[in-house]
Design a protein around this motif. Structure first.
Motif, mmCIF file in Angstrom:
data_model
loop_
_atom_site.group_PDB
_atom_site.id
_atom_site.type_symbol
_atom_site.label_atom_id
_atom_site.label_comp_id
_atom_site.label_asym_id
_atom_site.label_seq_id
_atom_site.Cartn_x
_atom_site.Cartn_y
_atom_site.Cartn_z
ATOM 1 N N ASN A 123 0.928 -1.273 -0.064
ATOM 2 C CA ASN A 123 0.248 -0.077 -0.151
ATOM 3 C C ASN A 123 0.905 1.262 0.117
ATOM 4 O OD1 ASN A 123 -2.150 -1.424 0.019
ATOM 5 N ND2 ASN A 123 -2.551 -1.493 2.189
ATOM 6 N N VAL A 125 2.911 2.618 1.945
ATOM 7 C CA VAL A 125 2.744 3.443 3.083
ATOM 8 C C VAL A 125 4.104 4.314 3.513
ATOM 9 C CG1 VAL A 125 2.459 3.311 5.657
ATOM 10 C CG2 VAL A 125 1.284 1.605 4.276
ATOM 11 N N ASN A 150 -2.297 5.774 7.337
ATOM 12 C CA ASN A 150 -3.685 5.839 6.862
ATOM 13 C C ASN A 150 -3.803 4.826 5.745
ATOM 14 O OD1 ASN A 150 -2.131 8.121 5.770
ATOM 15 N ND2 ASN A 150 -4.004 8.277 4.032
ATOM 16 N N ARG A 151 -2.838 4.687 4.852
ATOM 17 C CA ARG A 151 -2.794 3.717 3.807
ATOM 18 C C ARG A 151 -2.741 2.310 4.017
ATOM 19 N NH1 ARG A 151 -0.001 7.974 0.370
ATOM 20 N NH2 ARG A 151 1.666 6.339 0.036
ATOM 21 N N GLN A 154 -6.366 -1.113 3.675
ATOM 22 C CA GLN A 154 -7.250 -0.429 2.617
ATOM 23 C C GLN A 154 -8.401 -1.369 2.232
ATOM 24 O OE1 GLN A 154 -5.144 1.170 -0.944
ATOM 25 N NE2 GLN A 154 -3.548 2.218 0.525
ATOM 26 N N SER A 155 -8.792 -2.576 3.057
ATOM 27 C CA SER A 155 -9.804 -3.244 2.469
ATOM 28 C C SER A 155 -10.242 -3.905 3.881
ATOM 29 C CB SER A 155 -9.373 -4.417 1.726
ATOM 30 O OG SER A 155 -8.355 -5.463 2.296
ATOM 31 N N GLU A 158 -7.600 -6.365 5.412
ATOM 32 C CA GLU A 158 -6.771 -5.577 6.052
ATOM 33 C C GLU A 158 -6.767 -4.893 7.141
ATOM 34 O OE1 GLU A 158 -4.480 -4.959 1.471
ATOM 35 O OE2 GLU A 158 -5.036 -3.117 2.730
ATOM 36 N N CYS A 159 -8.054 -4.554 7.314
ATOM 37 C CA CYS A 159 -8.350 -3.858 8.803
ATOM 38 C C CYS A 159 -8.480 -4.808 9.795
ATOM 39 C CB CYS A 159 -9.713 -3.008 8.718
ATOM 40 S SG CYS A 159 -9.631 -1.612 7.578
ATOM 41 N N HIS A 188 -10.917 3.757 10.697
ATOM 42 C CA HIS A 188 -11.381 2.524 9.976
ATOM 43 C C HIS A 188 -10.708 1.189 10.830
ATOM 44 C CE1 HIS A 188 -7.517 3.886 7.931
ATOM 45 N NE2 HIS A 188 -7.641 2.616 7.312
#
Length: 710
Positions: A123, A125, A150-151, A154-155, A158-159, A188
């Motif tokens: 991602n 980062v 923050n990157r 992203q899904s 992944e979270c 998130h």
């Protein structure tokens, strides 16, 4: 599902992290199959699921033969381990898989470190400041790297994975009634963490309050009431100074109460430490770029316009253009193997001239005499490749070696496991064939030296080359393998469609319009990928059946040539390599670098179409350029410059110098060249004023498509 590899010395493990088995159970078999196809054979597959989904996973496994078969499709030499994690991030074995309990804690830590580092890389980062500049961070520190957490995720998968990683640092998260974060940019991740806890502890309704304290500027306003247990999550801190300041202000906090997700400095309360690519602060800092507001956004710079110069072609000498420019050895828009998907660039070995074959023969003899040890017992190659036959026979004159096909390596019994093996391919692209064979050799029990050899290497960018060589030549326990290529060239790694595929789709869309015209011949030619382009890199607005014109004195070829004998594919390869070199090799010379950064786009100056004004070169420039490198829409002046070039070409459609007019118009239609609205309207006026009697069917057809599309 999130998937990544853990590589440790000689062992490679593929991790499948399934965040919600119930949601994916119906399609899990297909997802596993598609994921396996993306990787070479590992030593072990590790499936990770939440403990609350254990029963669902077991039911899916017992009821779906397809799922079982796909999980074990790598074969019996690849072990499968399934583990589940609980609300503390601790792992336990699932569905009878034998997993040594002593492995579980180290495995958990490896999942966290390797998984987070994979997401950081995937991602992007870690952001680099532009050459000659440095970031000013919220802490007011100056650094050429910035961790944009923050990157990180992203899904949904992944979270949840990052949430699992946070749990491994906390003994009992439900004791925290409030969660403080340094930026709303990681909201998130916190929401995914809370949702995960409620799934793992079904009897608990965990709903903590959470709020941002706005990084360093809000530290003074951070209030933690006496007796309240609060968790503080810091998105990133290069040197962990924020955590230190928080500990000093609230000395009643314990280590696990403050967690920094990412840092360049190792610490007990850092989720994952990253390796900085900067060993010392550069000396050439001329300007500073601030990270501002809640999301640490950056002050954007205007895009820079790059002119291609002779210095961008300095590495072309590593490819034998002098021997190949007249031959049909270079192909575009043609499959490497019949029946496969077409590739932007390929090398046809059947068209190699004798003058070059003799050089390959001499080089191969040198490899045998100087680099292949007498202990070599195996040569691994493509047995169906007739080009390699004489080279294999040449090696067999010197040594007694067994010839093994790449496809048979995994099932091979290596009687002489410690003996050397030669892996030979005539042409190499990304290197996947070598990397896959390297893993299969290890799994099959080969433990000797490996020598990787190819005659032609078309590598896709310097970064990809470095990653390939690192993964290939450094074997287990510091054993170093060897890699040799006679000729190499840097070519683009294409993410978007090739220009010819995009052009084919456009013409297919308007097939009714172009039927019974010369443009339909172009469409049929693009459809027949088995033959490639046969020299027709772009469309010719003067003589549609002829190649675009190319003249003497090409600045990047240091040899004499007759233009009529040049194969256009050789010119396209030259231009594509020059542009890739401009992206890769000039990081410390910003005015010459075509590399874009997150806050400054690099574009090709319209002046390039004037400096390199042969119709063939003009076509090669836009077709070899990447995505936004020809986006002039932000600047009316640059847009007008390009339209002025188009106007001059439009007045010469019956002359050699105007041949590329319809080809450049295609670039505009396809969105490869992007103009501001006023410039686009001016171009439309220029087109409408053209005398139709001066236009061939190709140009007329493309103008009709232009009016329909734009």
């Amino acid at each position: 599902m999130l998937h990544f590899e853990i590589t440790q010395r000689e062992k490679i493990r593929l991790v499948l992290f399934i965040p919600l088995v119930q949601e994916e159970s119906s399609s899990l078999s297909d997802i596993v199959e598609q994921t396996y196809e993306k990787y070479h054979r590992p030593d072990e597959v590790i499936v990770v699921i939440p403990l609350c989904d254990k029963e669902i996973f077991n039911n899916s496994l017992s009821s779906s033969k397809d799922l079982t078969n796909n999980l074990y499709r790598y074969g019996e030499k690849v072990k499968l381990s399934v583990v589940a994690f609980d609300e503390r991030g601790d792992l336990s074995g699932v569905c009878g898989v034998e997993l040594n309990s002593d492995r579980l804690a180290p495995l958990r830590d490896e999942l966290v470190v390797h998984g987070i580092r994979y997401l950081v890389s995937k991602n992007q980062v870690v952001e680099m400041s532009p050459p000659g500049s440095s970031f000013i961070k919220p802490s007011q520190d100056q650094r050429t790297e910035f961790i944009a957490t923050n990157r990180l995720a992203q899904s949904y998968s992944e979270c949840v994975f990052v949430g699992f990683c946070v749990l491994t640092k906390i003994k009992n998260i439900t004791q925290y009634k409030k969660i403080y974060i340094d930026t709303s940019a990681i909201n998130h991740i916190v929401l995914a963490l809370i949702n995960l806890i409620n799934r793992l502890k079904e009897s608990v309704n965990y709903q903590p309050k959470f709020a941002s304290f706005h990084s360093y500027r809000g530290l003074g306003n951070l209030r933690i009431p006496l007796g309240e247990k609060a968790l503080i999550l810091i998105s990133a801190s290069s040197s962990n100074n924020m955590a230190k300041e928080i500990y000093q202000k609230w000395n009643r906090l314990q280590n696990e109460d403050v967690i920094t997700l990412l840092s360049f400095t190792e610490s007990e309360n850092v989720l994952c430490s990253l390796k900085s690519s900067i060993k010392k602060r550069p000396d050439n800092i001329e300007r500073y770029v601030k990270r501002v507001d809640e999301y640490f956004t950056i002050e954007h710079s205007e895009p820079k316009s790059v002119v291609i110069k002779k210095i961008h072609g300095e590495e072309l000498s590593k490819w034998p253009f002098k021997q190949l420019y007249q031959s049909l050895s270079h192909s575009c828009n043609r499959p490497k193997i019949a029946g496969h998907k077409e590739k932007e660039l390929t090398v046809d070995l059947n068209e190699i001239p004798e003058s070059l074959l003799s050089k390959l023969d001499d080089w191969w003899d040198d490899i045998i005499n100087w680099h292949i040890p007498v202990t070599t017992k195996y040569i691994i190659t493509d047995k169906t490749d007739t080009f390699l036959k004489k080279y294999i026979e040449s090696l067999q004159i010197h040594l007694t070696v067994e010839v093994i096909d790449f496809e048979d390596v995994i099932n091979q019994e290596f009687q002489f496991a410690n003996s050397a093996a030669v892996l030979l391919l005539p042409v190499l692209g990304s290197g996947d064939k070598f990397i896959a064979a390297n893993r299969d050799l290890r799994l099959a029990g080969h433990d000797g030296l490996r020598i990787f050899v190819t005659f032609f290497h078309l590598f896709k960018g310097k970064s990809a080359l470095a990653t390939f060589e690192k993964s290939l030549i450094f074997g287990p326990v510091f054993k170093k393998y060897k890699f040799f290529s006679k000729y190499s060239i840097n070519v683009p790694a294409r993410i978007d469609k090739s220009s010819w595929l995009a052009e084919r789709h456009l013409l297919q869309k308007h097939e009714d319009l172009i039927n019974s015209t010369e443009l339909h011949d172009r469409f049929m030619s693009l459809n027949d990928v088995s033959k490639g382009l046969e020299g027709k890199i772009g469309v010719n607005g003067r003589l549609h059946a002829e190649h675009l014109s190319f003249t003497r004195h090409f600045a990047f070829w240091n040899f004499q040539y007759e233009p009529a004998s040049v194969q256009p594919e050789a010119v396209y390869l030259t231009v594509a390599s020059i542009l890739q070199s401009a992206r890769d090799n000039f990081k410390h010379s910003p005015e010459d670098s075509l590399e874009s950064t997150p806050h400054q786009q690099a574009i090709l100056s319209p002046d390039n179409f004037v400096r390199y004004n042969d119709p063939l070169l003009q076509s090669c420039l836009w077709r070899a350029a990447k995505g936004s490198e020809l986006d002039y829409s932000y600047d009316e002046t640059l847009s007008d410059e390009f339209v002025a070039i188009m106007e001059r070409l439009s007045r010469a459609t019956k002359e050699e110098r105007g041949e590329a007019f319809p080809d450049l118009l295609l670039a505009v239609i396809l969105g490869r060249v992007v103009l501001c609205n006023t410039a686009l309207e001016r171009l439309r006026t220029i087109i409408n004023d053209l005398d139709p009697s001066n236009l061939n069917q190709v140009t007329s057809g493309i103008i009709q498509i232009f009016n329909l599309e734009l």
